[in-house]
Design a protein around this motif. Structure first.
Motif, PDB file in Angstrom:
ATOM      1  N   HIS A 194      37.127  29.670  31.482  1.00 32.71           N
ATOM      2  CA  HIS A 194      37.232  28.234  31.216  1.00 32.71           C
ATOM      3  C   HIS A 194      38.529  27.678  31.796  1.00 32.71           C
ATOM      4  O   HIS A 194      38.559  26.568  32.345  1.00 32.71           O
ATOM      5  N   GLU A 195      39.601  28.445  31.697  1.00 35.86           N
ATOM      6  CA  GLU A 195      40.907  27.975  32.150  1.00 35.86           C
ATOM      7  C   GLU A 195      41.128  28.171  33.649  1.00 35.86           C
ATOM      8  O   GLU A 195      41.797  27.356  34.299  1.00 35.86           O
ATOM      9  N   LEU A 196      40.568  29.249  34.203  1.00 36.41           N
ATOM     10  CA  LEU A 196      40.805  29.568  35.612  1.00 36.41           C
ATOM     11  C   LEU A 196      39.825  28.895  36.552  1.00 36.41           C
ATOM     12  O   LEU A 196      40.179  28.557  37.689  1.00 36.41           O
ATOM     13  N   GLY A 197      38.595  28.725  36.120  1.00 39.00           N
ATOM     14  CA  GLY A 197      37.569  28.174  37.000  1.00 39.00           C
ATOM     15  C   GLY A 197      37.969  26.881  37.690  1.00 39.00           C
ATOM     16  O   GLY A 197      37.866  26.772  38.925  1.00 39.00           O
ATOM     17  N   PRO A 198      38.422  25.883  36.929  1.00 36.96           N
ATOM     18  CA  PRO A 198      38.808  24.620  37.573  1.00 36.96           C
ATOM     19  C   PRO A 198      40.026  24.755  38.483  1.00 36.96           C
ATOM     20  O   PRO A 198      40.315  23.848  39.268  1.00 36.96           O
ATOM     21  N   ARG A 199      40.724  25.868  38.391  1.00 42.54           N
ATOM     22  CA  ARG A 199      41.923  26.090  39.191  1.00 42.54           C
ATOM     23  C   ARG A 199      41.665  27.047  40.364  1.00 42.54           C
ATOM     24  O   ARG A 199      42.599  27.537  40.989  1.00 42.54           O
ATOM     25  N   GLY A 200      40.397  27.327  40.629  1.00 36.77           N
ATOM     26  CA  GLY A 200      40.041  28.079  41.821  1.00 36.77           C
ATOM     27  C   GLY A 200      40.017  29.582  41.670  1.00 36.77           C
ATOM     28  O   GLY A 200      39.963  30.307  42.673  1.00 36.77           O
ATOM     29  N   ALA A 201      40.042  30.095  40.447  1.00 38.03           N
ATOM     30  CA  ALA A 201      39.994  31.540  40.220  1.00 38.03           C
ATOM     31  C   ALA A 201      38.819  31.882  39.309  1.00 38.03           C
ATOM     32  O   ALA A 201      38.201  31.001  38.713  1.00 38.03           O
ATOM     33  N   THR A 202      38.542  33.172  39.196  1.00 38.55           N
ATOM     34  CA  THR A 202      37.386  33.665  38.448  1.00 38.55           C
ATOM     35  C   THR A 202      37.820  34.738  37.469  1.00 38.55           C
ATOM     36  O   THR A 202      38.645  35.596  37.804  1.00 38.55           O
ATOM     37  N   ALA A 203      37.257  34.705  36.265  1.00 38.88           N
ATOM     38  CA  ALA A 203      37.493  35.749  35.271  1.00 38.88           C
ATOM     39  C   ALA A 203      36.158  36.304  34.804  1.00 38.88           C
ATOM     40  O   ALA A 203      35.215  35.545  34.556  1.00 38.88           O
ATOM     41  N   VAL A 204      36.083  37.622  34.672  1.00 39.28           N
ATOM     42  CA  VAL A 204      34.879  38.272  34.162  1.00 39.28           C
ATOM     43  C   VAL A 204      35.275  39.372  33.191  1.00 39.28           C
ATOM     44  O   VAL A 204      36.387  39.895  33.239  1.00 39.28           O
ATOM     45  N   ALA A 205      34.360  39.708  32.310  1.00 43.60           N
ATOM     46  CA  ALA A 205      34.472  40.922  31.497  1.00 43.60           C
ATOM     47  C   ALA A 205      33.596  41.982  32.149  1.00 43.60           C
ATOM     48  O   ALA A 205      32.498  41.677  32.621  1.00 43.60           O
ATOM     49  N   LEU A 206      34.090  43.209  32.165  1.00 45.48           N
ATOM     50  CA  LEU A 206      33.343  44.280  32.823  1.00 45.48           C
ATOM     51  C   LEU A 206      33.394  45.540  31.975  1.00 45.48           C
ATOM     52  O   LEU A 206      34.460  45.932  31.501  1.00 45.48           O
ATOM     53  N   THR A 207      32.251  46.170  31.807  1.00 49.67           N
ATOM     54  CA  THR A 207      32.183  47.434  31.083  1.00 49.67           C
ATOM     55  C   THR A 207      31.574  48.519  31.954  1.00 49.67           C
ATOM     56  O   THR A 207      30.585  48.273  32.662  1.00 49.67           O
TER      57      THR A 207
END
Length: 308
Positions: A194-207
């Motif tokens: 939510h915080e990074l998307g509008p700023r041009g970055a991506t966050a994911v959870a990975l297992t």
């Protein structure tokens, strides 16, 4: 030299926080194999072991990154210490002037949670330390590292956990403290997205799936070369995977120019193998979380046909 001249991540800089062993080491090595410069951190060094008292060290991981074709840089860091983390990020900024990939894989809780122990019976000090190691470390690291990552568009943050959002939502995971820790990390990825998307970055959870980490192999008394010898005692271990498998998942995400489509989502090594077409070291594609739901949890006989 900062990586293989042919790697898809040549010129990119990654920080794998918690890379001494297990998934963190596998991720660091695969990022190196793709040509990246990889800073690897942890508390176990050749000069001093952590309370795990195991032989793996951050220096060993850095050497493996370099051998794979990247540039591995070992930095001993306790990610519960904000000053140490700030110093680490300052060093990356000074030496590289960029950070493209942040992998938050700090954990350190194997000896702290008590299986199927309710919260009122669980050792409170151990439970609270588990939460600090599994949650607070990730928050501290993101706080200090994300301003550097956001200097350039296209940055990727990977929050490593155990279990997909769908699986953990419907299943109790071992104990109150373990369950809370792993679910919190899933939510971290959602919030960071939510915080990074509008700023041009991506966050994911990975297992990963059932990981053949150094500790797991030792627990079953086998090595990577003969891991199938454990199947007589633990048949469902047949669905297990190497740490390099989830490493290839991270590398595929980091190299994907359209990775933003996954922003804020919960992913697994098995699902990403189907998406990107990579395999584990043996050429298979284990899909452990689907296997757990469809075979292991219903107490069916172990049979990985169609799952790897």
């Amino acid at each position: 030299m900062t990586g293989s001249p042919k790697g898809p991540l040549t010129g990119r800089v990654a920080l794998v926080a918690g890379a001494t062993r297990g998934a963190g080491r596998g991720i660091a090595v695969e990022l190196g194999a793709a040509g990246a410069t990889v800073y690897v951190t942890g508390r176990s060094t050749r000069a001093r072991r952590s309370e795990y008292d195991r032989p793996e060290t951050v220096e060993d991981t850095a050497d493996l990154v370099t051998e794979a074709g990247g540039h591995g840089i070992a930095v001993p860091v306790d990610h519960l210490d904000p000053a140490q983390v700030a110093g680490l990020v300052d060093r990356i900024a000074r030496e590289q002037a960029r950070l493209d990939v942040l992998v938050n894989d700090i954990w350190g809780g194997e000896h702290l949670f008590e299986w199927d122990s309710p919260v009122w019976e669980h050792d409170l000090d151990k439970g609270l330390r588990l939460l600090r190691l599994a949650v607070e470390t990730h928050a501290i690291t993101s706080h200090h590292a994300l301003p550097l990552l956001l200097r350039r568009p296209g940055g990727l943050v990977v929050e490593m956990t155990d279990g997909t959002d769908a699986y953990n939502r419907d299943h109790y995971r071992n104990s109150f403290f373990y369950d809370l820790a792993k679910t919190s990390v899933l939510r971290m990825a959602f919030s960071l997205g939510h915080e990074l998307g509008p700023r041009g970055a991506t966050a994911v959870a990975l297992t990963p799936g059932w990981l053949r980490s150094e500790m797991m192999l030792d627990h079953f008394g086998v090595r990577e070369e003969n891991w199938r010898d454990a199947l007589d005692r633990v048949p469902h271990f047949a669905i297990s995977e190497t740490p390099r498998y989830v490493g290839r998942a991270v590398t595929a995400l980091a190299a994907d120019p359209h990775v933003a489509r996954f922003n804020g989502r919960s992913l697994s090594s098995g699902s990403l193998a189907q998406e990107y077409g990579f395999t584990d070291l043996d050429g298979s594609r284990p899909d452990a979380w689907r296997y757990l739901v469809e075979v292991q949890d219903p107490d069916k006989p172990a049979d990985v046909t169609g799952y790897r």
